[in-house]
Design a protein around this motif. Structure first.
Motif, PDB file in Angstrom:
ATOM      1  N   GLU A 697     -10.832   9.717   4.090  1.00  0.00           N
ATOM      2  CA  GLU A 697      -9.610  10.451   4.414  1.00  0.00           C
ATOM      3  C   GLU A 697      -9.750  11.300   5.682  1.00  0.00           C
ATOM      4  N   PRO A 698     -10.841  12.067   5.887  1.00  0.00           N
ATOM      5  CA  PRO A 698     -10.943  12.844   7.138  1.00  0.00           C
ATOM      6  C   PRO A 698     -10.986  11.964   8.381  1.00  0.00           C
ATOM      7  N   TYR A 699     -11.625  10.804   8.285  1.00  0.00           N
ATOM      8  CA  TYR A 699     -11.691   9.891   9.443  1.00  0.00           C
ATOM      9  C   TYR A 699     -10.309   9.361   9.780  1.00  0.00           C
ATOM     10  N   PHE A 700      -9.576   8.902   8.777  1.00  0.00           N
ATOM     11  CA  PHE A 700      -8.229   8.397   9.038  1.00  0.00           C
ATOM     12  C   PHE A 700      -7.336   9.510   9.596  1.00  0.00           C
ATOM     13  N   GLU A 701      -7.535  10.735   9.131  1.00  0.00           N
ATOM     14  CA  GLU A 701      -6.745  11.862   9.619  1.00  0.00           C
ATOM     15  C   GLU A 701      -7.067  12.151  11.083  1.00  0.00           C
ATOM     16  N   ARG A 702      -8.342  12.191  11.419  1.00  0.00           N
ATOM     17  CA  ARG A 702      -8.722  12.515  12.799  1.00  0.00           C
ATOM     18  C   ARG A 702      -8.253  11.455  13.775  1.00  0.00           C
ATOM     19  N   ARG A 703      -8.350  10.211  13.371  1.00  0.00           N
ATOM     20  CA  ARG A 703      -7.987   9.123  14.266  1.00  0.00           C
ATOM     21  C   ARG A 703      -6.517   8.730  14.141  1.00  0.00           C
ATOM     22  N   ALA A 704      -5.774   9.453  13.298  1.00  0.00           N
ATOM     23  CA  ALA A 704      -4.352   9.186  13.085  1.00  0.00           C
ATOM     24  C   ALA A 704      -4.117   7.768  12.554  1.00  0.00           C
ATOM     25  N   HIS A 705      -5.068   7.227  11.784  1.00  0.00           N
ATOM     26  CA  HIS A 705      -4.895   5.919  11.145  1.00  0.00           C
ATOM     27  C   HIS A 705      -4.198   6.133   9.797  1.00  0.00           C
ATOM     28  N   TRP A 706      -2.977   6.649   9.853  1.00  0.00           N
ATOM     29  CA  TRP A 706      -2.312   7.042   8.609  1.00  0.00           C
ATOM     30  C   TRP A 706      -1.902   5.843   7.761  1.00  0.00           C
ATOM     31  N   HIS A 707      -1.561   4.741   8.390  1.00  0.00           N
ATOM     32  CA  HIS A 707      -1.205   3.562   7.601  1.00  0.00           C
ATOM     33  C   HIS A 707      -2.439   3.014   6.886  1.00  0.00           C
ATOM     34  N   ASP A 708      -3.581   3.019   7.560  1.00  0.00           N
ATOM     35  CA  ASP A 708      -4.820   2.629   6.889  1.00  0.00           C
ATOM     36  C   ASP A 708      -5.108   3.582   5.734  1.00  0.00           C
ATOM     37  N   GLY A 709      -4.888   4.873   5.977  1.00  0.00           N
ATOM     38  CA  GLY A 709      -5.116   5.856   4.925  1.00  0.00           C
ATOM     39  C   GLY A 709      -4.200   5.646   3.738  1.00  0.00           C
ATOM     40  N   LEU A 710      -2.935   5.334   4.011  1.00  0.00           N
ATOM     41  CA  LEU A 710      -1.986   5.102   2.920  1.00  0.00           C
ATOM     42  C   LEU A 710      -2.420   3.910   2.074  1.00  0.00           C
ATOM     43  N   ALA A 711      -2.824   2.827   2.712  1.00  0.00           N
ATOM     44  CA  ALA A 711      -3.271   1.648   1.965  1.00  0.00           C
ATOM     45  C   ALA A 711      -4.512   1.970   1.132  1.00  0.00           C
ATOM     46  N   ALA A 712      -5.438   2.720   1.729  1.00  0.00           N
ATOM     47  CA  ALA A 712      -6.662   3.070   1.003  1.00  0.00           C
ATOM     48  C   ALA A 712      -6.347   3.926  -0.217  1.00  0.00           C
ATOM     49  N   GLN A 713      -5.460   4.907  -0.071  1.00  0.00           N
ATOM     50  CA  GLN A 713      -5.152   5.792  -1.194  1.00  0.00           C
ATOM     51  C   GLN A 713      -4.377   5.058  -2.295  1.00  0.00           C
ATOM     52  N   ARG A 714      -3.548   4.106  -1.930  1.00  0.00           N
ATOM     53  CA  ARG A 714      -2.866   3.304  -2.959  1.00  0.00           C
ATOM     54  C   ARG A 714      -3.871   2.476  -3.747  1.00  0.00           C
ATOM     55  N   THR A 715      -4.852   1.917  -3.040  1.00  0.00           N
ATOM     56  CA  THR A 715      -5.905   1.170  -3.733  1.00  0.00           C
ATOM     57  C   THR A 715      -6.679   2.090  -4.664  1.00  0.00           C
ATOM     58  N   ALA A 716      -6.972   3.307  -4.201  1.00  0.00           N
ATOM     59  CA  ALA A 716      -7.704   4.267  -5.024  1.00  0.00           C
ATOM     60  C   ALA A 716      -6.914   4.656  -6.266  1.00  0.00           C
ATOM     61  N   LEU A 717      -5.606   4.844  -6.120  1.00  0.00           N
ATOM     62  CA  LEU A 717      -4.800   5.228  -7.286  1.00  0.00           C
ATOM     63  C   LEU A 717      -4.779   4.100  -8.310  1.00  0.00           C
ATOM     64  N   ASP A 718      -4.625   2.872  -7.842  1.00  0.00           N
ATOM     65  CA  ASP A 718      -4.657   1.743  -8.788  1.00  0.00           C
ATOM     66  C   ASP A 718      -5.994   1.693  -9.520  1.00  0.00           C
ATOM     67  N   ALA A 719      -7.086   1.932  -8.789  1.00  0.00           N
ATOM     68  CA  ALA A 719      -8.412   1.915  -9.409  1.00  0.00           C
ATOM     69  C   ALA A 719      -8.553   3.044 -10.414  1.00  0.00           C
ATOM     70  N   ALA A 720      -8.075   4.238 -10.074  1.00  0.00           N
ATOM     71  CA  ALA A 720      -8.170   5.383 -10.984  1.00  0.00           C
ATOM     72  C   ALA A 720      -7.370   5.135 -12.265  1.00  0.00           C
ATOM     73  N   LEU A 721      -6.224   4.515 -12.126  1.00  0.00           N
ATOM     74  CA  LEU A 721      -5.414   4.222 -13.311  1.00  0.00           C
ATOM     75  C   LEU A 721      -6.105   3.196 -14.205  1.00  0.00           C
ATOM     76  N   ARG A 722      -6.779   2.229 -13.595  1.00  0.00           N
ATOM     77  CA  ARG A 722      -7.513   1.263 -14.421  1.00  0.00           C
ATOM     78  C   ARG A 722      -8.644   1.938 -15.176  1.00  0.00           C
ATOM     79  N   LEU A 723      -9.252   2.956 -14.553  1.00  0.00           N
ATOM     80  CA  LEU A 723     -10.342   3.680 -15.208  1.00  0.00           C
ATOM     81  C   LEU A 723      -9.839   4.648 -16.276  1.00  0.00           C
ATOM     82  N   ALA A 724      -8.537   4.930 -16.266  1.00  0.00           N
ATOM     83  CA  ALA A 724      -7.925   5.839 -17.254  1.00  0.00           C
ATOM     84  C   ALA A 724      -8.642   7.192 -17.279  1.00  0.00           C
TER      85      ALA A 724
END
Length: 945
Positions: A697-724
């Motif tokens: 997240e800090p790397y995507f923020e510094r480099r303004a790769h916000w779309h990459d960050g959004l995709a990464a966080q969506r993947t993380a949320l799906d993974a967290a939900l699978r882990l319950a």
């Protein structure tokens, strides 16, 4: 006015006018003020109400309009003798509700000053700093005192005359930088001393004086100057020296005399030299075969490129047929015709892992190679492609696009300027390029028997081939004419020159039949046999590593990553990679980075399934993902010391030396990281997927790769939900909300933050609650709820203190100060911010220091202490630009423009806003509209961001 007699004006000092060699009487102070106003507007109409405001201020007399007309008439007759009364002149004309002074751009000293400064910048860009020193010296000599001196002080203030002093100081700083580069620091020393005495709190100026003194051997004086500057900053502003002065002090202590850092370049700054990329892979020293095809490719270039066109050539053919080898050889043959550079990208169109190169990723790589800073690259493929074509405009560049999936992947990467050549290789026939872009199409076929023999002779020697014709025939037949297979066989045979080729053929014969699973449409089974035989030719450890490399989802990897994947020491992994490269099973496209052909990757995957159990494959994946998570976490801690991402269990990663080293690793791995994250999430490693996304997240923020960050966080949320796991879900929701907020998705962001806060509270996670309150504060600010923003950050501060997190306390102290300032509470704002700055400097958090300098500057601006504000903004910009963070840089530039405007420096305001607008437009951020309003004059600002 007599023809041929020139009229000259001066405003850099007393207001003066000459006709030829004769100086004219410009009138009394008010008439001179009017003339100065017209000169400062550089040929633009000045409305009459503005003239009245400047000459008299808020209480003009009833006769003000008549007095203005009288001054205008007198000025017209002065400039054009003999002009009848009430007759429009040619020098001072009426229009647009005001008056405009017509000049030719060289008859005003201010215009000449600016022209000389611009010419000096070009000289620096062309590598001639000595000439720049001379030009800037001439420019500075034009200044005969304060702008419009002799005019009443209150009128000068309304003129904005003092704001032009900034231009003089900027020119002096540029002269100092050029003098240090040209090794003639003494040329500017006297001027630097004089300016520093007049501006004792200007840190960039003081830094250059220190550097010039050190470079001329006056080290003791340099250190004394630095000590005096630090004392004044502490006594008058209550602050420590900024990064430029600190760096100058370090240089003086070292006694190197090599000069120091230049003033932070503007966001639109010109690159010192045009970047000439040379990205072509190595050509084969013994290229053989394909003579007919090469002649066909070279033929259109024989007489030069057709005028007004871009040449596009598409090389098609099955996998392993030699498309890339021919394309690279051809590109090297004609590279000298494209002196502005050669670009190369592997588009991975048919990668076995499915990790096809995104066109936007390839465009961004090309822009970087062409010298465009990452923060200047816009969001969105269309905008990126447009910038790419703009950068190529007027250049002669060769672009090699290797292994394309289809025409759609290629189109954004095609140059748009005549004189360029684009070469595309693909297994697809690319009919879309032929139809829409007039591409010349050439389909490669496997070698015939004669070409295959020539190929082997080029690798093994004609004598060895002629000595065993029957064995050569069998080898050629089993390689099915594919250059890739022939290269593998030749590499193996070359390593064992004592082996007869008959033995090589026998080994191939015996290896046949064991890899039916590798047989694919368009891939002869005997090629699979060749690959299998090649892997048997290396050590068992190298063969094992080859198989495991199929698990890496990215385009290439480092030796250290390969070591982690195989569970080996890095030195051993490098040795095994060298063994694989010797028989062409892997390549080394860049020093220390390894990859392999798609067919070989697929073959490695088949062998992996054959020789390793699912448990073994999962263990290898675990080692791979752990390596990436540990390194990304170590980088994230440096980029954001106040972050709260949990470390992976039993983390063993060696920390990075500093944030620059962390950014270098992240940049090198940028192409692989999204693929690794997706692979972790799809192979049962959900916890690693979460940790990797949050660490990035800090790397995507510094480099303004916000779309990459959004995709990464969506993947993380799906993974967290699978882990319950509610704790992981809370972090994933907060990370996703932050990414959504940056992209303007405020409704979704706020809902996710509210849910995250509830989950953190239920889990009793104090630090998690604090971080979410900070994010809620930012969301409140975007909604205009400053009281809510301050309240959330005060709650976060209390929670961080309870948790004992000093880095987070330091960061949020600045946030509390910022929101106090936005609410008009400037004294508590400065108290909080200076408290934060001391902590951040102690912690070495440069990003936090930059944000805090910005907050301090804003508070000083609102208190009317504009010189202090500008110093704070310059310190913030120096740090932001060194760190490469375009979004906060744009905010600082916006507020800096407001301060310039408040001092009457309209030019400085416009320059800062234009830089901010360029950054925000390229980031695709909605804040750009607010800056456009400033530039259009539709929004009166007092400094609020």
């Amino acid at each position: 006015m007599p023809q041929g007699v020139s009229v000259r004006f001066a405003v850099l000092g007393p207001v003066r006018v000459w006709r030829g060699a004769e100086e004219l009487d410009a009138g009394g102070p008010q008439a001179r003020a009017l003339l100065a106003l017209l000169l400062l507007r550089a040929g633009q109409p000045v409305p009459v109400p503005e003239i009245v405001d400047v000459l008299w201020g808020p209480g003009p007399p009833p006769t003000a309009l008549n007095v203005v007309r009288r001054h205008v008439g007198s000025l017209r007759r002065l400039l054009e003798p003999g002009l009848p009364a009430r007759t429009p002149g040619h020098r001072l004309v009426r229009g647009a509700g005001g008056y405009r002074l017509v000049t030719d751009g060289v008859d005003v000293d201010l215009a000449r000053f600016r022209a000389l400064r611009q010419e000096a910048r070009r000289a620096v860009n062309e590598g001639a700093p000595g000439r720049a020193v001379d030009l800037l010296g001439r420019a500075l000599t034009l200044w005969a005192g304060p702008v419009a001196s002799g005019v009443a002080p209150d009128v000068r203030e309304r003129l904005g005359a003092d704001g032009l002093e900034r231009e003089r100081l900027a020119a002096l700083r540029e002269a100092a930088d050029a003098a240090l580069q040209a090794a003639v620091p003494g040329a500017v020393l006297a001027r630097l001393r004089q300016a520093a005495a007049a501006h004792p709190l200007d840190e960039p100026l003081l830094a250059r004086l220190v550097l010039a003194l050190a470079a001329t051997g006056r080290r003791a004086e340099a250190l004394a100057t630095c000590r005096d500057a630090c004392r004044r900053l502490a006594e008058e502003l209550g602050i420590d020296p900024g990064p430029e002065l600190q760096e100058a002090h370090r240089t003086a202590l070292g006694g190197t005399g090599d000069g120091g850092p230049a003033e932070p370049p503007p966001a639109e700054g010109v690159v010192a030299r045009p970047v000439v990329p040379a990205q072509l892979p190595h050509d084969l020293p013994a290229f053989t075969g394909r003579h007919t095809e090469l002649a066909e490719l070279l033929d259109p270039l024989a007489g030069g490129e057709p005028v007004g066109t871009v040449l596009v050539s598409a090389l098609g053919g099955m996998a392993g047929v030699g498309k890339t080898t021919l394309a690279v050889h051809w590109a090297h043959r004609v590279a000298d015709r494209y002196p502005d550079g050669q670009l190369y990208a592997d588009l991975r169109g048919f990668a076995a892992s499915g990790a096809v190169t995104d066109p936007g990723e390839a465009v961004r790589g090309f822009l970087h190679a062409l010298g465009v800073p990452p923060e200047h690259v816009p969001q969105g493929l269309a905008a990126q492609a447009a910038l790419y074509r703009s950068v190529l405009a007027g250049r002669r560049v060769l672009v090699l696009l290797d292994n394309a999936r289809d025409a759609e992947q290629v189109r954004p990467l095609l140059p748009g300027t005549p004189g360029c050549l684009a070469i595309v290789t693909s297994r697809d026939d690319l009919t879309g390029l032929v139809a829409a872009h007039g591409a010349r199409s050439l389909t490669l076929r496997p070698f015939d028997a004669g070409q295959a023999r020539d190929f082997l002779a080029g690798r093994l020697g004609a004598g060895r081939i002629a000595a065993e014709p029957r064995a050569v025939d069998e080898i050629v037949a089993r390689c099915a004419g594919l250059p890739l297979a022939l290269a593998c066989v030749a590499a193996r045979a070359a390593l064992r020159p004592e082996f007869p080729l008959a033995a090589v053929a026998a080994e191939l014969r015996e290896a046949r039949g064991g890899l039916d699973g590798f047989t694919r449409p368009g891939t002869p089974v005997d090629v699979a046999t060749v690959f299998s035989w090649s892997t048997r030719a290396v050590s068992s450890a190298a063969a094992r590593l080859f198989r495991l490399l199929a698990l890496h989802p990215g385009p290439d990897l480092s030796a250290a990553t390969a070591a982690a994947l195989a569970g080996l020491p890095p030195r051993r992994a490098r040795s095994l990679l060298g063994e694989l490269a010797a028989v062409h099973l892997v390549t080394e496209p860049a020093p220390g980075r390894y990859g392999f052909h798609d067919l070989l990757r697929a073959h490695a995957g088949d062998l992996l399934a054959e020789h390793h159990t699912e448990a073994e494959r999962q263990e290898a994946r675990d080692r791979l993902f752990r390596r990436y998570v540990e390194r990304a976490h170590a980088a994230g801690v440096l980029l954001d010391p106040s972050g709260d991402v949990p470390a992976p269990p039993d983390a063993r990663a060696v920390p990075f030396a500093d944030d620059s080293a962390a950014l270098a690793w992240l940049t090198a791995e940028h192409a692989a990281l999204p693929a690794v994250l997706r692979a972790a999430a799809t192979t049962g490693h959900d916890r690693y997927a979460c940790l990797l996304a949050w660490s990035l997240e800090p790397y995507f923020e510094r480099r303004a790769h916000w779309h990459d960050g959004l995709a990464a966080q969506r993947t993380a949320l799906d993974a967290a939900l699978r882990l319950a796991d509610p704790a992981l879900e809370a972090r994933a929701l907060r990370g996703l909300a932050r990414a959504e907020g940056r992209l303007g998705l405020s409704d979704e962001s706020r809902a996710h933050l509210d849910r995250a806060l509830t989950l953190f509270t239920l889990a009793g996670d104090t630090v998690g609650r604090a971080g979410t309150h900070r994010s809620l504060g930012w969301a409140c600010e975007q909604e205009g709820d400053l009281a809510g923003a301050l309240r959330h950050n005060q709650l976060a501060l209390e929670l961080y203190r309870t948790a004992g997190s000093r880095p987070a306390q330091a960061s949020v102290l600045n946030s509390v100060g910022w929101y106090h300032a936005l609410r008009g509470e400037y004294r508590p704002a400065l108290a909080r911010c200076f408290e934060a700055l001391a902590l951040l400097q102690d912690l070495g958090d440069r990003y936090g220091q930059a944000a805090t300098w910005d907050s301090i500057a804003y508070a000083y601006h609102c208190l009317g202490r504009h010189p202090h504000a500008l110093l704070g903004y310059r310190n913030a910009l120096t740090l932001y630009r060194a760190l490469g963070v375009p979004y906060p840089e744009a905010g600082t530039l916006t507020r800096m423009g407001d301060t310039h405007l408040a001092t009457g420096d309209r030019e400085g305001a416009r320059a800062a806003w234009e830089q901010a607008l360029a950054l925000l437009t390229r980031l695709g951020h909605p804040d750009a509209e607010r800056v456009r309003e400033r530039l259009a004059g539709r929004e009166e600002r007092s400094g609020a961001g």
